[in-house]
Structure formats: structure tokens, C-alpha cells
Design a protein around this motif. Structure first.
Motif, PDB file in Angstrom:
ATOM      1  N   GLY A  90       0.773  -1.044  -0.347  1.00 22.02           N
ATOM      2  CA  GLY A  90      -0.058  -0.051   0.666  1.00 22.02           C
ATOM      3  C   GLY A  90       0.744   1.315   0.140  1.00 22.02           C
ATOM      4  N   ASP A  91       0.698   2.108   1.045  1.00 20.88           N
ATOM      5  CA  ASP A  91       1.441   3.142   0.874  1.00 20.88           C
ATOM      6  C   ASP A  91       2.749   3.081   2.685  1.00 20.88           C
ATOM      7  OD1 ASP A  91       0.044   3.063   3.528  1.00 20.88           O
ATOM      8  OD2 ASP A  91      -0.803   5.931   2.639  1.00 20.88           O
ATOM      9  N   ALA A  92       2.840   1.715   2.734  1.00 22.73           N
ATOM     10  CA  ALA A  92       3.735   1.545   4.174  1.00 22.73           C
ATOM     11  C   ALA A  92       4.768   0.682   2.962  1.00 22.73           C
ATOM     12  CB  ALA A  92       3.187   0.619   4.724  1.00 22.73           C
ATOM     13  N   LEU A  93       6.160   1.563   3.840  1.00 24.34           N
ATOM     14  CA  LEU A  93       7.302   1.841   3.066  1.00 24.34           C
ATOM     15  C   LEU A  93       7.766   1.365   3.797  1.00 24.34           C
ATOM     16  CD1 LEU A  93       9.688   1.694   0.435  1.00 24.34           C
ATOM     17  CD2 LEU A  93      10.175   3.759   1.506  1.00 24.34           C
ATOM     18  N   VAL A  94       8.728  -0.300   4.176  1.00 25.35           N
ATOM     19  CA  VAL A  94       9.284  -0.412   4.787  1.00 25.35           C
ATOM     20  C   VAL A  94      10.440  -1.010   4.666  1.00 25.35           C
ATOM     21  CG1 VAL A  94       9.095  -3.552   6.932  1.00 25.35           C
ATOM     22  CG2 VAL A  94       7.046  -0.853   6.208  1.00 25.35           C
ATOM     23  N   ARG A  95      11.904  -1.341   5.685  1.00 25.05           N
ATOM     24  CA  ARG A  95      12.957  -1.707   5.321  1.00 25.05           C
ATOM     25  C   ARG A  95      12.918  -2.761   6.681  1.00 25.05           C
ATOM     26  NH1 ARG A  95      17.318   1.100   7.287  1.00 25.05           N
ATOM     27  NH2 ARG A  95      17.273   2.377   9.104  1.00 25.05           N
ATOM     28  N   SER A  96      13.609  -3.612   6.059  1.00 19.68           N
ATOM     29  CA  SER A  96      14.576  -4.031   7.732  1.00 19.68           C
ATOM     30  C   SER A  96      15.693  -4.895   7.657  1.00 19.68           C
ATOM     31  CB  SER A  96      13.881  -5.864   7.223  1.00 19.68           C
ATOM     32  OG  SER A  96      14.647  -6.667   8.349  1.00 19.68           O
ATOM     33  N   ARG A  97      16.913  -4.184   8.837  1.00 23.36           N
ATOM     34  CA  ARG A  97      18.192  -4.602   8.731  1.00 23.36           C
ATOM     35  C   ARG A  97      18.365  -5.601  10.033  1.00 23.36           C
ATOM     36  NH1 ARG A  97      21.641   0.052   9.033  1.00 23.36           N
ATOM     37  NH2 ARG A  97      22.117  -0.015  11.388  1.00 23.36           N
ATOM     38  N   TYR A  98      19.427  -5.389  10.388  1.00 24.00           N
ATOM     39  CA  TYR A  98      19.741  -5.706  11.274  1.00 24.00           C
ATOM     40  C   TYR A  98      19.285  -6.172  12.550  1.00 24.00           C
ATOM     41  CZ  TYR A  98      23.491  -3.535  13.466  1.00 24.00           C
ATOM     42  OH  TYR A  98      24.133  -2.485  14.313  1.00 24.00           O
ATOM     43  N   ASP A  99      19.919  -4.999  13.013  1.00 22.07           N
ATOM     44  CA  ASP A  99      18.651  -4.440  14.343  1.00 22.07           C
ATOM     45  C   ASP A  99      17.471  -4.035  14.607  1.00 22.07           C
ATOM     46  OD1 ASP A  99      19.208  -2.422  12.523  1.00 22.07           O
ATOM     47  OD2 ASP A  99      20.701  -0.788  13.780  1.00 22.07           O
ATOM     48  N   ALA A 100      16.652  -3.422  13.358  1.00 23.27           N
ATOM     49  CA  ALA A 100      14.990  -3.565  13.457  1.00 23.27           C
ATOM     50  C   ALA A 100      14.444  -3.597  12.036  1.00 23.27           C
ATOM     51  CB  ALA A 100      15.562  -1.644  14.206  1.00 23.27           C
ATOM     52  N   VAL A 101      13.233  -2.417  12.391  1.00 19.55           N
ATOM     53  CA  VAL A 101      12.184  -3.244  11.038  1.00 19.55           C
ATOM     54  C   VAL A 101      11.317  -2.252  11.757  1.00 19.55           C
ATOM     55  CG1 VAL A 101      10.325  -4.428  10.022  1.00 19.55           C
ATOM     56  CG2 VAL A 101      12.399  -5.683  10.924  1.00 19.55           C
ATOM     57  N   THR A 102      11.623  -0.985  10.601  1.00 19.21           N
ATOM     58  CA  THR A 102      11.456   0.554  10.553  1.00 19.21           C
ATOM     59  C   THR A 102      10.274   0.744   9.626  1.00 19.21           C
ATOM     60  OG1 THR A 102      13.232   0.873  11.009  1.00 19.21           O
ATOM     61  CG2 THR A 102      11.381   3.024  10.414  1.00 19.21           C
ATOM     62  N   ALA A 103       8.704   1.083   9.278  1.00 16.37           N
ATOM     63  CA  ALA A 103       7.898   1.719   8.588  1.00 16.37           C
ATOM     64  C   ALA A 103       8.251   2.434   8.057  1.00 16.37           C
ATOM     65  CB  ALA A 103       6.883   1.472   8.399  1.00 16.37           C
ATOM     66  N   PHE A 104       7.986   3.348   7.053  1.00 18.06           N
ATOM     67  CA  PHE A 104       8.218   5.143   6.755  1.00 18.06           C
ATOM     68  C   PHE A 104       6.837   5.067   5.603  1.00 18.06           C
ATOM     69  CE2 PHE A 104      12.141   4.060   7.068  1.00 18.06           C
ATOM     70  CZ  PHE A 104      12.591   5.392   7.725  1.00 18.06           C
ATOM     71  N   ASP A 105       5.842   6.537   5.727  1.00 16.27           N
ATOM     72  CA  ASP A 105       4.978   6.527   4.426  1.00 16.27           C
ATOM     73  C   ASP A 105       5.598   7.073   3.241  1.00 16.27           C
ATOM     74  OD1 ASP A 105       2.939   8.896   3.117  1.00 16.27           O
ATOM     75  OD2 ASP A 105       1.549   8.114   4.331  1.00 16.27           O
ATOM     76  N   ALA A 106       5.233   6.257   2.170  1.00 14.52           N
ATOM     77  CA  ALA A 106       5.954   6.413   1.136  1.00 14.52           C
ATOM     78  C   ALA A 106       5.390   7.076   0.005  1.00 14.52           C
ATOM     79  CB  ALA A 106       5.124   5.247   0.699  1.00 14.52           C
ATOM     80  N   GLY A 107       4.496   8.751   0.537  1.00 10.00           N
ATOM     81  CA  GLY A 107       4.615   9.124  -0.412  1.00 10.00           C
ATOM     82  C   GLY A 107       5.385  10.757   0.703  1.00 10.00           C
ATOM     83  N   THR A 108       5.206  10.223   1.795  1.00 12.73           N
ATOM     84  CA  THR A 108       6.397  12.036   2.821  1.00 12.73           C
ATOM     85  C   THR A 108       7.469  11.701   3.335  1.00 12.73           C
ATOM     86  OG1 THR A 108       4.889  11.026   4.359  1.00 12.73           O
ATOM     87  CG2 THR A 108       3.633  12.472   3.311  1.00 12.73           C
ATOM     88  N   GLY A 109       7.452  10.582   3.403  1.00 18.71           N
ATOM     89  CA  GLY A 109       9.063   9.683   4.465  1.00 18.71           C
ATOM     90  C   GLY A 109       9.028  10.165   6.449  1.00 18.71           C
ATOM     91  N   LYS A 110       7.406  10.168   6.066  1.00 21.22           N
ATOM     92  CA  LYS A 110       6.980  10.250   7.883  1.00 21.22           C
ATOM     93  C   LYS A 110       7.646   8.980   8.621  1.00 21.22           C
ATOM     94  CE  LYS A 110       3.915  11.370  11.295  1.00 21.22           C
ATOM     95  NZ  LYS A 110       2.306  12.173  11.753  1.00 21.22           N
ATOM     96  N   ARG A 111       8.307   8.555   9.781  1.00 18.28           N
ATOM     97  CA  ARG A 111       8.448   7.062   9.753  1.00 18.28           C
ATOM     98  C   ARG A 111       6.870   6.982  10.921  1.00 18.28           C
ATOM     99  NH1 ARG A 111      13.304   5.776  13.744  1.00 18.28           N
ATOM    100  NH2 ARG A 111      14.303   6.055  12.442  1.00 18.28           N
ATOM    101  N   ARG A 112       6.301   5.651  10.315  1.00 14.95           N
ATOM    102  CA  ARG A 112       5.189   5.209  11.289  1.00 14.95           C
ATOM    103  C   ARG A 112       5.420   4.320  12.441  1.00 14.95           C
ATOM    104  NH1 ARG A 112       1.041   3.626   6.004  1.00 14.95           N
ATOM    105  NH2 ARG A 112       0.701   5.727   5.523  1.00 14.95           N
ATOM    106  N   TRP A 113       6.083   3.318  12.272  1.00 18.72           N
ATOM    107  CA  TRP A 113       6.573   2.654  13.109  1.00 18.72           C
ATOM    108  C   TRP A 113       8.140   1.961  13.088  1.00 18.72           C
ATOM    109  CZ3 TRP A 113       7.495  -2.367  11.080  1.00 18.72           C
ATOM    110  CH2 TRP A 113       6.906  -2.520  10.555  1.00 18.72           C
TER     111      TRP A 113
END
Length: 450
Positions: free
Chosen positions: A76-99
Motif C-alpha cells: 500500500g503506502d507503507a514502505l518498510v525496510r529490515s536490517r539486522y537491528d530493526a524493522v522500520t516503516a515509513f509513509d511512502a509519500g511523505t517519508g514520515k516514520r510510522r513505526w
């Protein structure tokens, strides 16, 4: 240029990209960039040029990195990345961190499913390194809100176990592989017998579904899930590799085929599942310069097309899985070879039903193929115009069936090198989002056509 034919007499279309810089200098071999480029919505019709990209938002730079736990998904509009220390989601349109999710008790994210099923992915976590207990927990996450749906324990092997294709999702299932120790060390029996080591759960609830009917004496090394079957690469008797398919309803084995003897230790020649539907595996060639092939199979395990990594098409960049994709019944690969006395990069399409070449698209010697993706009947590729040029990357769209050029865009920026090498490139509405993994790079940069 007149069409040429293969040995089978099938026409092969060959296209040369126009070199607007008019320089004939030698360029380096294909850039070793781990990239997947998603299709951009660039219009239809005849070949055209013009336009550029501008930066809309960027995520803060990462301070450090590891070579495990990396993944990215757009749901959807959730852009999520995973790395060794965390999983982070951003709003794809604005870049605002969601969770953001941080593994408990200083554990690391050690493996993730390559793809999401709907909005759900699997994440394996644990304590790695000297004295660590290994990758012992698998959890399902909803990427829309960052909530853990369920988790279960797995039996990790020693610290040499492969974290590649440890977990997979698809067809309403979550599938995990329990530990298999380093089978090169014959003093180590498997931690978990193969008949117990491949387990499936309901994707949304975590309810156990089945244990796969793996043949006696075999252990699963890699797992992939499609809508109609579960596939695993099996190591059998420490001497043979097999490909097996299992029924997603009950885990019963449908068929198995031999992939030959195990490679010599230290050669890094392995088997990788490139696609589940259609089923395509890569045998060998996962280290630069080693020979190998891509093998296609029918749903009943019948061998279909075979494509060698080296041939008339040049040398496929098979050690970089980001430059290989399957779509529309074809295998698309980046390759390099010589045209007269100079090296050229090319994009080549093969028919998976018989392994014959359909078309190839050659870039001039001043340009390097950095990324491509085949979606919706089109192949989109990114080309580096060379460090002696203006540092601007070039974006092109080809017809997936013929290789004909449909659009050509100077991006106006150095997408691949300006802020670190790409790991992925995604699209959201009118945005193009670059994804990067590594030390000191911005994990996301969003661009808009302008």
C-alpha cells in the motif's frame, strides 16, 4: 540491423542503444551493484526522451550495517525496510516514520522472507556470533501496522548455518526451515532430521499446518513458496542436491529431481530458487566467473528450458541475483561480452519453455547496465553513462516481448552512486524510491518526475 537466428532457426531481435555522447572509450565491466529496478509508469507508444527526477524526501543515513537481515517491501503506502537491528516503516509519500520494531533482548534480525504475502512477512531473529544461541525465533508481522501476528520457535544449527531462504511466505502459508548443520563436517549429524525440518503454519494465525514429507537421509537447505506448491532444495546423503516440490495442503511430496552432486567446498557454487511459478533454479555460477545454468521445470517436475551462464549471449552476471528476473514465461538477465574489441553490457531475454534466446539489447561501450525489472509487459532498465560523462543515469523502457525501446529518460541525477549503491528501486504512485543497504547510506530516497 537485420534479425539473426539461433541454431534452432528462431528469430532473435537485437537492438543497440543510441549513444548520444558519441564517445567510443572503453568502459569497465558490468558494475557490481545489487539492484532490482521496479517498473516505472512512463507512458506508452514510441520511443521518447526528456524529463528528469527530483528529490522529494530522504531517510536519515544509517550508521552501520550487517550482511544479514536486510529486506524491503512496499505494501500500500507503507514502505518498510529490515536490517539486522530493526524493522522500520515509513509513509511512502511523505517519508514520515510510522513505526519501528526492535528485536528484544539485544537479538538480531537474522533472516526475512524475500517477499510479502499480502501485508505479511516472516522475520527470523536470534542471538548470533560467538556464544550466541543462533536464529531461534520466527515471527509473522503485518507491515501495515508493525504488529506481530504470532511467533514460534525453531531449532537453530551451529553458527555456520545458512540464513538464505530460511523462511518464506505464499499461498496462505508461512514456511520455515529448522536447523541443518554444516554438512561438509561429517562428524556433525543434523540437529533436526530432514523429516522434521520443514514446517508450515497458517500465515495469519500461526496454527501449525504440516511437516513436509522430506525423503529419509535428506535435509532442506532452501525453501520457497508459491501459490500452488512449496519448493525446497534438499541435501541428501552429503553427496547429492535435489529439488523437491510439496503439496501446500498437507506437505506431501509431489516430485523430486536430482540436481547433481554437491559442489566442492569453498567454490561457492550453490543452488538458488529464482522463481517458484514458473519454477526456475540456478545451479552453480553464484560466484563470479564460475560456470552454471538456469533450469526451468514444469509443475510436475519435468525439465524444460536450460540456459547456460556462458554462451553466444555472453556471460550472465549470475553471481548477482538482483540482475536476474523471471516474468511472462521468460528469463531476463544482465550479461556482458565483447562487440568487436570492446566490452558491452546487454539485457537478454530467454524463453523458459525451451531455453532459446528471444532478444538481446546491447548498450554502447560507454554505458553500464546497473538495474532492470520486467513487469506488466515492459522491461525497465537503468544505465550508467560513465564516470567521464556528466554523472547522470539513464532510464529506459523496453517492450518485454520484442526488446524494442519505448522510452528514454535522462534522470538528471546519479541515482546509483550519488548516495550509495542501490539494493532496490520501487515505485509508489508518481514516486520512484531508491533503496540502499550498507554503512553510512540513506536507506530510502524518493524521487519524482519533473
Amino acid at each position: 540491423m537485420a534479425a539473426r537466428t539461433t541454431d534452432e532457426g528462431k528469430p532473435v531481435r537485437e537492438r543497440w542503444l543510441s549513444d548520444r555522447q558519441g564517445t567510443g572509450r572503453l568502459r569497465p565491466l558490468l558494475a557490481p551493484v545489487a539492484v532490482v529496478l521496479a517498473v516505472l509508469v512512463l507512458g506508452t507508444g514510441c520511443s521518447a526522451s526528456g524529463g528528469s527526477l527530483r528529490v522529494v524526501w530522504e531517510a536519515p543515513a544509517d550508521s552501520n550495517a550487517r550482511d544479514y537481515g536486510n529486506g524491503d517491501w512496499l505494501v500500500g503506502d507503507a514502505l518498510v525496510r529490515s536490517r539486522y537491528d530493526a524493522v522500520t516503516a515509513f509513509d511512502a509519500g511523505t517519508g514520515k516514520r510510522r513505526w519501528e520494531y526492535v528485536p528484544p533482548q539485544q537479538e538480531h534480525v537474522c533472516a526475512v522472507s524475500r517477499r510479502a504475502a499480502g501485508s505479511v512477512v516472516l522475520i527470523a531473529r536470534g542471538s548470533l556470533g560467538p556464544g550466541g544461541a543462533g536464529c531461534g525465533t520466527v515471527a509473522a508481522f503485518d507491515l501495515t501496522n508493525g504488529r506481530e501476528l504470532w511467533h514460534t520457535q525453531r531449532t537453530p544449527a551451529d553458527q555456520t548455518e545458512s540464513l538464505t531462504d530460511l523462511v518464506a511466505v505464499g499461498g496462505g502459508l508461512a514456511v520455515l526451515r529448522d536447523g541443518d548443520d554444516n554438512w561438509w563436517l561429517e562428524t556433525f549429524p543434523p540437529t533436526v532430521p530432514g523429516t522434521e525440518a520443514l514446517r508450515a503454519f497458517d500465515l495469519r494465525t500461526g496454527a501449525p499446518r504440516w511437516k513436509a514429507a522430506v525423503a529419509e537421509g535428506c535435509v532442506p537447505e532452501r525453501v520457497a513458496v508459491g501459490e500452488r506448491q512449496v519448493v525446497a532444495v534438499l541435501s541428501c546423503g552429503r553427496t547429492e542436491l535435489r529439488l523437491a516440490a510439496f503439496d501446500p495442503a498437507d506437505g506431501g511430496q509431489r516430485w523430486t529431481v536430482s540436481l547433481g552432486g554437491r559442489p566442492v567446498p569453498g567454490t561457492d557454487a550453490q543452488v538458488a530458487v529464482v522463481s517458484t511459478e514458473p519454477l526456475v533454479v540456478q545451479v552453480g555460477g553464484t560466484a563470479e566467473g564460475l560456470p552454471g545454468a538456469y533450469l526451468a521445470f514444469g509443475e510436475d517436475g519435468t525439465a524444460r528450458g536450460r540456459i547456460e551462464t556462458t554462451g553466444d549471449h555472453g556471460t550472465i552476471v549470475s553471481h548477482d541475483p538482483a540482475l536476474v528476473t523471471v516474468a511472462d514465461g521468460r528469463l531476463y538477465v544482465a550479461a556482458e561480452g565483447k562487440h568487436r574489441k570492446e566490452y558491452v553490457d546487454k539485457l537478454v531475454a530467454f524463453d523458459l519453455t525451451n531455453g532459446t534466446e528471444v532478444w538481446r539489447y546491447n548498450l554502447p561501450v560507454v554505458k553500464a547496465l546497473l538495474a532492470f525489472d520486467a513487469t506488466g509487459g515492459r522491461v525497465t532498465l537503468l544505465a550508467d553513462r560513465g564516470r567521464r560523462q556528466d554523472g547522470v543515469d539513464e532510464l529506459l523502457v523496453l517492450d518485454a516481448a520484442t526488446g524494442d525501446e519505448r522510452e528514454n529518460l535522462d534522470t538528471g541525477i546519479d541515482v546509483a552512486h550519488e548516495r550509495g549503491e542501490l539494493a532496490d528501486l520501487l515505485t509508489h504512485e508518481d514516486l520512484v524510491i531508491a533503496v540502499r543497504w550498507g554503512w553510512g547510506v540513506r536507506p530510502f530516497s524518493a524521487y519524482q518526475r519533473g
